[in-house]
Design a protein around this motif. Structure first.
Motif, PDB file in Angstrom:
ATOM      1  N   UNK A 178      11.578   5.538  -5.964  1.00 15.45           N
ATOM      2  CA  UNK A 178      12.114   6.874  -6.237  1.00 15.45           C
ATOM      3  C   UNK A 178      12.743   6.942  -7.621  1.00 15.45           C
ATOM      4  N   UNK A 179      13.438   5.885  -8.020  1.00 14.45           N
ATOM      5  CA  UNK A 179      14.068   5.863  -9.342  1.00 14.45           C
ATOM      6  C   UNK A 179      13.012   5.920 -10.441  1.00 14.45           C
ATOM      7  N   UNK A 180      11.934   5.186 -10.283  1.00 16.41           N
ATOM      8  CA  UNK A 180      10.865   5.196 -11.289  1.00 16.41           C
ATOM      9  C   UNK A 180      10.317   6.609 -11.464  1.00 16.41           C
TER      10      UNK A 180
ATOM     11  N   UNK B 116       0.824  -1.206   0.000  1.00 18.97           N
ATOM     12  CA  UNK B 116       0.000   0.000   0.000  1.00 18.97           C
ATOM     13  C   UNK B 116       0.861   1.259   0.000  1.00 18.97           C
ATOM     14  N   UNK B 117       1.905   1.294   0.821  1.00 24.23           N
ATOM     15  CA  UNK B 117       2.763   2.480   0.867  1.00 24.23           C
ATOM     16  C   UNK B 117       3.365   2.775  -0.499  1.00 24.23           C
ATOM     17  N   UNK B 118       3.726   1.717  -1.228  1.00 26.25           N
ATOM     18  CA  UNK B 118       4.353   1.890  -2.531  1.00 26.25           C
ATOM     19  C   UNK B 118       3.361   2.482  -3.534  1.00 26.25           C
ATOM     20  N   UNK B 119       2.124   2.043  -3.489  1.00 27.06           N
ATOM     21  CA  UNK B 119       1.110   2.548  -4.416  1.00 27.06           C
ATOM     22  C   UNK B 119       0.829   4.022  -4.196  1.00 27.06           C
ATOM     23  N   UNK B 120       0.951   4.483  -2.972  1.00 27.49           N
ATOM     24  CA  UNK B 120       0.717   5.896  -2.674  1.00 27.49           C
ATOM     25  C   UNK B 120       1.684   6.809  -3.410  1.00 27.49           C
ATOM     26  N   UNK B 121       2.861   6.311  -3.690  1.00 21.74           N
ATOM     27  CA  UNK B 121       3.862   7.130  -4.371  1.00 21.74           C
ATOM     28  C   UNK B 121       3.951   6.840  -5.857  1.00 21.74           C
ATOM     29  N   UNK B 122       3.753   5.606  -6.234  1.00 25.25           N
ATOM     30  CA  UNK B 122       3.807   5.277  -7.657  1.00 25.25           C
ATOM     31  C   UNK B 122       2.607   5.814  -8.425  1.00 25.25           C
TER      32      UNK B 122
END
Length: 131
Positions: A74-76, A13-19
């Motif tokens: 972050x790289x993406x 979930x945390x990753x989806x918030x930024x991607x």
């Protein structure tokens, strides 16, 4: 994510918030890329794509060992911003029909969040702040 995937995926979930921020950036990149192709600048677009891929690989080698999945996220986002900046700049300078304010305004919305993420990563509070 909990509506679609089982509980084992709750850590994503945390990753989806930024991607999710990569989506509007990708839309802008696609727009400028299509404009470049139609205007006959496919070779320049290929060069931008190669530059973006090179930056992506270099940053992956640097950030993934240090930050694992957070580094990859972050790289993406950085790579997408880098490539859309290149394509926008080409359209703006060479073709001259994209107004600067039409491009920059969405980044003013993204910029504060980007700075917050960089601050959290730098201070080591990434995991706790995104839970």
């Amino acid at each position: 994510i909990s509506l679609i995937y089982p509980a084992e995926y709750s850590d994503a979930i945390w990753m989806q918030k930024y991607l999710v921020w990569a989506i509007p950036i990708s839309f802008q990149n696609n727009l400028f890329s299509y404009v470049m192709m139609v205007s006959g600048a496919a070779k320049v677009l290929l060069l931008f794509t190669i530059l973006g891929t090179t930056v992506n690989l270099a940053l992956n080698f640097i950030l993934i060992p240090m930050m694992q999945l957070q580094g990859a996220c972050l790289v993406i986002i950085f790579t997408k911003v880098f490539v859309v900046f290149l394509t926008f700049s080409y359209c703006r300078i060479s073709l001259g029909f994209v107004r600067f304010v039409d491009f920059v305004f969405p980044f003013f919305l993204i910029f504060p969040k980007s700075m917050a993420v960089i601050t959290l990563v730098y201070k080591g509070g990434w995991s706790g702040a995104l839970a």
